[in-house]
Design a protein around this motif. Structure first.
Motif, PDB file in Angstrom:
ATOM      1  N   PRO A 166     -35.804   4.266  11.351  1.00  0.00           N
ATOM      2  CA  PRO A 166     -36.453   3.980  12.629  1.00  0.00           C
ATOM      3  C   PRO A 166     -37.042   2.571  12.727  1.00  0.00           C
ATOM      4  O   PRO A 166     -37.601   2.224  13.778  1.00  0.00           O
ATOM      5  N   ALA A 167     -36.902   1.745  11.683  1.00  0.00           N
ATOM      6  CA  ALA A 167     -37.614   0.451  11.677  1.00  0.00           C
ATOM      7  C   ALA A 167     -37.244  -0.423  12.881  1.00  0.00           C
ATOM      8  O   ALA A 167     -36.082  -0.480  13.284  1.00  0.00           O
ATOM      9  N   PHE A 168     -38.243  -1.078  13.429  1.00  0.00           N
ATOM     10  CA  PHE A 168     -38.049  -2.022  14.553  1.00  0.00           C
ATOM     11  C   PHE A 168     -39.118  -3.105  14.371  1.00  0.00           C
ATOM     12  O   PHE A 168     -40.154  -3.099  15.040  1.00  0.00           O
ATOM     13  N   PRO A 169     -38.873  -4.040  13.423  1.00  0.00           N
ATOM     14  CA  PRO A 169     -39.903  -5.033  13.090  1.00  0.00           C
ATOM     15  C   PRO A 169     -40.369  -5.837  14.305  1.00  0.00           C
ATOM     16  O   PRO A 169     -41.544  -6.201  14.384  1.00  0.00           O
ATOM     17  N   GLY A 170     -39.464  -6.082  15.263  1.00  0.00           N
ATOM     18  CA  GLY A 170     -39.848  -6.820  16.480  1.00  0.00           C
ATOM     19  C   GLY A 170     -40.961  -6.127  17.241  1.00  0.00           C
ATOM     20  O   GLY A 170     -41.681  -6.745  18.025  1.00  0.00           O
TER      21      GLY A 170
ATOM     22  N   PRO B 279     -39.989  -7.133  23.890  1.00  0.00           N
ATOM     23  CA  PRO B 279     -39.049  -6.493  22.965  1.00  0.00           C
ATOM     24  C   PRO B 279     -38.856  -5.006  23.285  1.00  0.00           C
ATOM     25  O   PRO B 279     -39.822  -4.252  23.392  1.00  0.00           O
ATOM     26  N   GLY B 280     -37.607  -4.618  23.474  1.00  0.00           N
ATOM     27  CA  GLY B 280     -37.274  -3.216  23.709  1.00  0.00           C
ATOM     28  C   GLY B 280     -37.353  -2.785  25.156  1.00  0.00           C
ATOM     29  O   GLY B 280     -37.047  -1.623  25.458  1.00  0.00           O
ATOM     30  N   VAL B 281     -37.753  -3.654  26.064  1.00  0.00           N
ATOM     31  CA  VAL B 281     -37.866  -3.244  27.477  1.00  0.00           C
ATOM     32  C   VAL B 281     -37.189  -4.263  28.414  1.00  0.00           C
ATOM     33  O   VAL B 281     -37.737  -5.335  28.673  1.00  0.00           O
ATOM     34  N   PRO B 282     -35.999  -3.901  28.924  1.00  0.00           N
ATOM     35  CA  PRO B 282     -35.346  -4.761  29.915  1.00  0.00           C
ATOM     36  C   PRO B 282     -35.586  -4.249  31.333  1.00  0.00           C
ATOM     37  O   PRO B 282     -35.979  -3.090  31.534  1.00  0.00           O
TER      38      PRO B 282
ATOM     39  N   PHE C 146     -44.661   0.178  23.887  1.00  0.00           N
ATOM     40  CA  PHE C 146     -44.053  -1.147  23.934  1.00  0.00           C
ATOM     41  C   PHE C 146     -44.746  -2.021  24.987  1.00  0.00           C
ATOM     42  O   PHE C 146     -45.392  -1.527  25.911  1.00  0.00           O
ATOM     43  N   GLY C 147     -44.512  -3.320  24.862  1.00  0.00           N
ATOM     44  CA  GLY C 147     -44.948  -4.253  25.896  1.00  0.00           C
ATOM     45  C   GLY C 147     -46.292  -4.887  25.583  1.00  0.00           C
ATOM     46  O   GLY C 147     -47.186  -4.267  25.004  1.00  0.00           O
ATOM     47  N   ALA C 148     -46.407  -6.151  26.033  1.00  0.00           N
ATOM     48  CA  ALA C 148     -47.663  -6.890  25.864  1.00  0.00           C
ATOM     49  C   ALA C 148     -48.707  -6.352  26.843  1.00  0.00           C
ATOM     50  O   ALA C 148     -48.358  -5.677  27.816  1.00  0.00           O
ATOM     51  N   PRO C 149     -49.989  -6.643  26.605  1.00  0.00           N
ATOM     52  CA  PRO C 149     -51.047  -6.113  27.484  1.00  0.00           C
ATOM     53  C   PRO C 149     -50.853  -6.479  28.958  1.00  0.00           C
ATOM     54  O   PRO C 149     -51.245  -5.718  29.840  1.00  0.00           O
TER      55      PRO C 149
END
Ligand SMILES: Nc1ncnc2c1ncn2[C@@H]1O[C@H](COP(=O)(O)OP(=O)(O)OP(=O)(O)O)[C@@H](O)[C@H]1O
Ligand SMILES: O=C(O)[C@@H](O)C(=O)CO
Length: 421
Positions: A115-119, A385-388, A407-410
Motif C-alpha cells: 500500500p505504500a504511497f510515499p508522495g 498528489p492522488g487527486v486529479p 489526501f490534499g493540502a489544507p
C-alpha cells in the motif's frame, strides 16, 4: 488494453488512474461492474471503480470477479487490485478475500501487497505501515468511522483476512533493486507464501517493485506501486507515446463542495474553507435521522447562494461527535444516512446548475457518483498528489474532484478551482 484495474472505492480509482496517466498510459475510469466488455472505452488501462471496501466480503468478491471477467475479456494482460494506502479493511476483509478470489480466477499462486504511497506519506518498513512519522495504529486512521485500524503490522492484518500464508519482502531486499526483489518473491514462494507484503519508503523502491512485478498476473496495492507498471509495457513496445491529458476541458457552471469525510485532512480543509469565507452548511446526522432536516433543506439553502463562488455542504465532524452519532444510530446506519443525503443533494444541485464538484471521502464519492448516475470519468490535471480533476461524459458533463479523505493540502477546497479555467 494492457492493464485492467479494480479499485475498491471511487477516490482510490481516481488516484490510481492519475498515477497511470502520469506514467503515459491512456486511462479511463469506469464506475461499477462493466456490463459489456465490448463497450469498454479504448484505453491502455481501465480502472473499474467499485464501492466494495466496506460491503460484505461475498459482495465485494462477486463484484471484483465480475469486473475481472470484463477486463480480461477486453484484453487485459495484467490485473491490478487497488485498495487504500492506509490498508482500510476489517478482519473480515475485504482486501484478503478479494485478493484470494482474483488469484484463484487467474490461477496464480503468488502476488504482492504494497500500500505504500510515499508522495502522500504512506510508507511500509519491516511490514509496518506508517502515516507520516506515525505508525498506522497511532494515526488518525485508528478513529476511522468504518474501518478503524488498530494494527500496523500488515503481515498480521492480512493474515487474518486471507487463506494464503503471508510473508514479507523486507527493506534490505527492496533497496537492492528489481532483481533482488524478484529473488525475494521466489524465496517467499519457496516458503509457501501466496502473498508477500513488500516494504517501500520511496518512489525509487516502487519503481523497482513495479519492474520486479512485470510477470505477475496480479498486482495488489495502493496507487503508489502502480508507478512502475507503465514502464513494463513501454519496454515491450506496447505503449504508444501520447499526452493522455490533452483535450481535457471542464464544463462551465456553478461550483459546490460536498464533504462526507471525517478524516483529519478533510477536517483541516473544511476549517480552512470556512476561514476563507466559503459559505457552508453543516449536516447534523441526528437531525437528518429525526427528519428535522432533509436533503430538501440543504437544496433550499444552496439555492439561496449567489452562485458566483463555490459553497460547501458538509457532515465532517470530530471523532467524539461521530461516536455520539454512531452510538445513537449505529455505525452503518449513520454512514448510509449521510451518504444517501449527499447523493440526493448532488443530483438536486445539478438541477440548480452546478457543474463543478469537489467531493471529499471515498464512500461519499461512491454514493454521489452513483446518485448522479455517472458511468465513466476522464482524468484531468492533478490538484494534489492522488487527486486529479475528472470529467464525466453524457448529456450534462460535470467536472469532479473526488478527494480521498486523507489526501490534499489544507487549502485544497480553496485552490482546486484555479485549475479549471
Ligand atoms: N458526522 C458524521 N457522523 C457519523 N458518520 C459520518 C458523519 N459524516 C460522515 N459520516 C460517514 O463516514 C463515512 C466517511 O467515509 P468516506 O469514505 O466518505 O470518507 P473517508 O474515509 O475519510 O475517505 P477515504 O475512504 O477516501 O479515506 C461515510 O460513510 C459518511 O457517511
Ligand atoms: O490509497 C489511498 O489512500 C486512496 O486512493 C484511497 O483509496 C482512499 O479512499
Amino acid at each position: 488494453m494492457l492493464l485492467g484495474c479494480i479499485a475498491d472505492d471511487l477516490t482510490g480509482a481516481t488516484d490510481l488512474a492519475l498515477m497511470l496517466v502520469r506514467g503515459g498510459m491512456r486511462t479511463v475510469q469506469v464506475v461499477g461492474v462493466p456490463e459489456d466488455p465490448a463497450r469498454l472505452p479504448e484505453a491502455d488501462a481501465i480502472v473499474v471503480a467499485l464501492k466494495s471496501r466496506t460491503t460484505p466480503p461475498e459482495e465485494a468478491v462477486a463484484e471484483s470477479l465480475a469486473s475481472a471477467e470484463a477486463l480480461l475479456a477486453a484484453g487485459a494482460r495484467q490485473l491490478f487490485f487497488k485498495y487504500c494506502s492506509t490498508f482500510d479493511s476489517t478482519d473480515r476483509g475485504n482486501i484478503g478475500p478479494v485478493t484470494d478470489a482474483l488469484m484463484e480466477r487467474l490461477g496464480c499462486a503468488f502476488t504482492l501487497a504494497c500500500p505504500a504511497f510515499p508522495g502522500n506519506q504512506r510508507t511500509v518498513y519491516q511490514g509496518h505501515l506508517f502515516v507520516g512519522s506515525t505508525l498506522l495504529s497511532d494515526s488518525p486512521l485508528k478513529d476511522h468511522p468504518l474501518t478503524p485500524m488498530h494494527d500496523s503490522n500488515l503481515v498480521s492484518v492480512l493474515s487474518r483476512q486471507t487463506r494464503h500464508k503471508v510473508s514479507l519482502v523486507p527493506f534490505e531486499t527492496v533497496e537492492a533493486g528489481p532483481e533482488s526483489i524478484a529473488e525475494g518473491f521466489d524465496r517467499a514462494r519457496a516458503e509457501g507464501a501466496g502473498i508477500a507484503i513488500v516494504d517501500a519508503v520511496s518512489d525509487r523502491h516502487l519503481f523497482a517493485i513495479g519492474a520486479a512485478a512485470a510477470d505477475l498476473p496480479l498486482v495488489t496495492g495502493g496507487s503508489g506501486v502502480a508507478i512502475g507498471l507503465p514502464e513494463n509495457f513501454r519496454r515491450q513496445g506496447l505503449l504508444t507515446e501520447s499526452d493522455p491529458l490533452a483535450g481535457f476541458a471542464a464544463p462551465p457552471g456553478k461550483a459546490a463542495i460536498l464533504a462526507g469525510s471525517c478524516s483529519a485532512a478533510t477536517r483541516g480543509q473544511v476549517a480552512q474553507a470556512r476561514a476563507a469565507g466559503i459559505p457552508a452548511y453543516q449536516i447534523d446526522p441526528l437531525e437528518l435521522s429525526s427528519g428535522v432536516v432533509s436533503p430538501r433543506t440543504m437544496l433550499d439553502w444552496a439555492s439561496q447562494q449567489d452562485g458566483e463562488r463555490p459553497f460547501m455542504i458538509f457532515s465532517t465532524a470530530t471523532p467524539d461527535s461521530i461516536r455520539q452519532v454512531q452510538d445513537a444510530l449505529g455505525r452503518d446506519k449513520a454512514g448510509s444516512l449521510v451518504e444517501d443525503a449527499l447523493a440526493e443533494v448532488a443530483a438536486g444541485l445539478v438541477g440548480q446548475g452546478v457543474r463543478r464538484f469537489i467531493v471529499a471521502g471515498g464512500e461519499t464519492s461512491g454514493a454521489v457518483v452513483n446518485g448522479l448516475k455517472l458511468q465513466a470519468l476522464e482524468i484531468g490535471p492533478e490538484i494534489d498528489p492522488g487527486v486529479p480533476w475528472t470529467r464525466s461524459g453524457g448529456e450534462t458533463p460535470l467536472a469532479l474532484a473526488l478527494k480521498s479523505g486523507n489526501f490534499g493540502a489544507p487549502d485544497f477546497f480553496v485552490k482546486a478551482w484555479d485549475l479549471l479555467l
